[in-house]
Scaffold this motif. Structure first.
Motif, mmCIF file in Angstrom:
data_model
loop_
_atom_site.group_PDB
_atom_site.id
_atom_site.type_symbol
_atom_site.label_atom_id
_atom_site.label_comp_id
_atom_site.label_asym_id
_atom_site.label_seq_id
_atom_site.Cartn_x
_atom_site.Cartn_y
_atom_site.Cartn_z
ATOM 1 N N ASN A 159 37.094 49.497 40.571
ATOM 2 C CA ASN A 159 37.875 48.431 41.531
ATOM 3 C C ASN A 159 38.668 47.277 40.745
ATOM 4 O OD1 ASN A 159 36.428 49.342 43.955
ATOM 5 N ND2 ASN A 159 34.597 48.746 42.661
ATOM 6 N N ALA A 160 39.308 46.688 41.237
ATOM 7 C CA ALA A 160 40.091 45.375 40.748
ATOM 8 C C ALA A 160 38.977 44.617 40.200
ATOM 9 C CB ALA A 160 40.766 44.655 41.596
ATOM 10 N N SER A 161 39.387 43.588 39.080
ATOM 11 C CA SER A 161 38.614 43.075 38.333
ATOM 12 C C SER A 161 39.331 41.646 37.909
ATOM 13 C CB SER A 161 38.281 43.689 37.077
ATOM 14 O OG SER A 161 37.457 43.038 36.172
ATOM 15 N N ILE A 162 38.346 40.459 37.771
ATOM 16 C CA ILE A 162 38.886 39.369 37.118
ATOM 17 C C ILE A 162 38.052 39.204 35.754
ATOM 18 C CG2 ILE A 162 39.445 38.170 39.361
ATOM 19 C CD1 ILE A 162 36.629 36.627 39.262
ATOM 20 N N GLY A 163 38.696 38.198 34.965
ATOM 21 C CA GLY A 163 37.948 38.129 33.650
ATOM 22 C C GLY A 163 38.825 37.148 32.839
ATOM 23 N N ARG A 164 38.065 36.911 31.566
ATOM 24 C CA ARG A 164 38.527 35.822 30.677
ATOM 25 C C ARG A 164 38.747 34.530 31.154
ATOM 26 N NH1 ARG A 164 38.060 40.280 27.975
ATOM 27 N NH2 ARG A 164 39.531 40.910 26.306
ATOM 28 N N VAL A 165 37.592 34.190 32.131
ATOM 29 C CA VAL A 165 37.652 32.998 32.815
ATOM 30 C C VAL A 165 37.419 31.751 31.827
ATOM 31 C CG1 VAL A 165 36.475 31.577 34.677
ATOM 32 C CG2 VAL A 165 36.932 34.202 35.166
ATOM 33 N N GLY A 200 45.740 44.261 46.710
ATOM 34 C CA GLY A 200 44.986 44.820 47.998
ATOM 35 C C GLY A 200 43.587 44.801 48.029
ATOM 36 N N ALA A 201 43.095 44.316 46.738
ATOM 37 C CA ALA A 201 41.642 44.601 46.447
ATOM 38 C C ALA A 201 40.760 44.114 47.702
ATOM 39 C CB ALA A 201 41.160 43.599 45.388
ATOM 40 N N GLU A 202 39.805 44.988 48.105
ATOM 41 C CA GLU A 202 38.562 44.740 48.934
ATOM 42 C C GLU A 202 37.372 44.442 48.172
ATOM 43 O OE1 GLU A 202 38.370 47.313 52.014
ATOM 44 O OE2 GLU A 202 40.604 47.346 52.331
ATOM 45 N N VAL A 203 37.423 45.141 46.895
ATOM 46 C CA VAL A 203 36.122 44.979 46.210
ATOM 47 C C VAL A 203 36.626 44.660 44.778
ATOM 48 C CG1 VAL A 203 34.304 46.243 45.197
ATOM 49 C CG2 VAL A 203 34.857 46.619 47.423
ATOM 50 N N LEU A 204 35.782 43.584 44.191
ATOM 51 C CA LEU A 204 36.337 43.181 42.719
ATOM 52 C C LEU A 204 34.957 43.361 41.816
ATOM 53 C CD1 LEU A 204 37.808 39.741 43.437
ATOM 54 C CD2 LEU A 204 38.785 41.817 42.557
ATOM 55 N N GLU A 205 34.976 43.889 40.593
ATOM 56 C CA GLU A 205 33.721 44.063 39.777
ATOM 57 C C GLU A 205 34.275 43.348 38.648
ATOM 58 O OE1 GLU A 205 31.675 48.480 39.055
ATOM 59 O OE2 GLU A 205 33.690 48.480 40.013
ATOM 60 N N ILE A 206 32.943 42.595 38.013
ATOM 61 C CA ILE A 206 33.094 41.850 36.771
ATOM 62 C C ILE A 206 32.006 42.221 35.672
ATOM 63 C CG2 ILE A 206 34.744 40.012 37.791
ATOM 64 C CD1 ILE A 206 31.977 38.518 37.884
ATOM 65 N N ILE A 258 39.432 28.351 39.822
ATOM 66 C CA ILE A 258 40.117 29.252 39.145
ATOM 67 C C ILE A 258 39.868 30.859 39.426
ATOM 68 C CG2 ILE A 258 39.136 29.548 36.737
ATOM 69 C CD1 ILE A 258 42.841 29.498 37.573
ATOM 70 N N VAL A 259 38.349 30.870 39.739
ATOM 71 C CA VAL A 259 37.684 31.929 40.158
ATOM 72 C C VAL A 259 38.233 32.394 41.739
ATOM 73 C CG1 VAL A 259 35.502 33.125 41.030
ATOM 74 C CG2 VAL A 259 35.665 32.125 38.758
ATOM 75 N N SER A 260 38.141 31.350 42.338
ATOM 76 C CA SER A 260 38.698 31.452 43.625
ATOM 77 C C SER A 260 40.305 32.062 43.750
ATOM 78 C CB SER A 260 38.636 30.173 44.732
ATOM 79 O OG SER A 260 37.090 29.931 44.824
ATOM 80 N N GLU A 261 40.954 31.189 42.981
ATOM 81 C CA GLU A 261 42.239 31.796 42.863
ATOM 82 C C GLU A 261 42.446 33.335 42.501
ATOM 83 O OE1 GLU A 261 45.052 30.450 43.977
ATOM 84 O OE2 GLU A 261 44.248 28.267 44.164
ATOM 85 N N GLY A 262 41.539 33.673 41.371
ATOM 86 C CA GLY A 262 41.551 34.965 41.025
ATOM 87 C C GLY A 262 41.219 36.023 41.988
ATOM 88 N N ILE A 263 40.234 35.834 42.877
ATOM 89 C CA ILE A 263 39.785 36.696 43.938
ATOM 90 C C ILE A 263 41.058 36.734 44.788
ATOM 91 C CG2 ILE A 263 38.442 36.737 46.034
ATOM 92 C CD1 ILE A 263 36.272 35.407 44.223
ATOM 93 N N ARG A 264 41.816 35.403 45.360
ATOM 94 C CA ARG A 264 42.992 35.560 46.171
ATOM 95 C C ARG A 264 43.948 36.256 45.636
ATOM 96 N NH1 ARG A 264 47.547 33.452 46.189
ATOM 97 N NH2 ARG A 264 47.198 32.065 44.395
#
Length: 144
Positions: free
Chosen positions: A71-77, A103-109, A90-96
Motif C-alpha cells: 500500500n501507499a506509505s508515509i515516512g521520514r516524519v 488515490g490511497a485508501e490504505v496506508l502502511e508504515i 504533518i502526518v495529517s498532511e501526509g495522509i491527505r
C-alpha cells in the motif's frame, strides 16, 4: 507557517539539500543510527514540509503503493520542535497527500515504537509485533 508539497522531480537542489540535511541530522546523528538514510525511494515520493523564516519545521515523505509496502506509505516524519502539534499536522498532511496524489485508501508504515501514539491519534493501528530495524524498535501500522 507555509506547507510545501513537491514531487522529487520538482525539488530544487537547495530544497533537496535542506531535506537531506534535516533527515540525516535526526535519523542518523541524533538517533545515533548509522544507516543508508538517503535511499532510492525518494525519487518516487512526494515530499512535504512546513516552513517558516527559520526553515523546515516539519517534514514527511509520501510514497505510492509498491515502493516500500503493498500500500501507499508515509515516512521520514520529522517535527523539529516537538510536542507542539507539528508532528500531528504533518502526518495529517501526509495522509491527505497520499489520498490526493495516489488515490490511497490504505496506508502502511514502519513506525518507531516511541512514536506509536502520534500515529494512533491519526488513525493508524498496529498490525505487527515489535521488531528491530537498524537497532531501533519498530512496528508495522495501517491506516484505512
Amino acid at each position: 507557517m507555509e506547507l510545501i508539497v513537491k514531487h522529487f522531480s520538482e525539488l530544487t537542489p537547495e530544497e533537496l539539500m535542506e531535506i537531506y540535511r534535516l533527515r540525516v541530522a535526526v535519523f542518523v546523528v541524533e538517533q545515533n543510527c548509522p544507516y543508508q538514510e538517503i535511499d532510492g525511494n525518494d525519487k518516487y515520493a512526494y515530499h512535504a514540509w512546513l516552513k517558516d523564516d527559520d526553515g523546515i519545521e516539519a517534514y514527511i515523505r509520501v510514497l505510492p503503493k509498491g515502493v516500500t509496502f503493498e500500500n501507499a506509505s508515509i515516512g521520514r516524519v520529522i517535527a523539529v520542535k516537538r510536542r507542539c502539534g507539528l508532528g500531528s499536522r504533518i502526518v495529517s498532511e501526509g495522509i491527505r497527500i497520499a489520498k490526493e496524489k495516489f488515490g490511497a485508501e490504505v496506508l502502511e508504515i514502519e513506525a518507531q515504537v516511541y512514536a506509536r501514539g502520534l500515529y494512533e491519534k491519526a488513525g493508524f493501528v498496529q498490525t505487527s509485533e515489535e521488531f528491530l530495524e537498524d537497532g531501533i524498535p519498530h512496528i508495522i501500522m495501517k491506516y484505512s
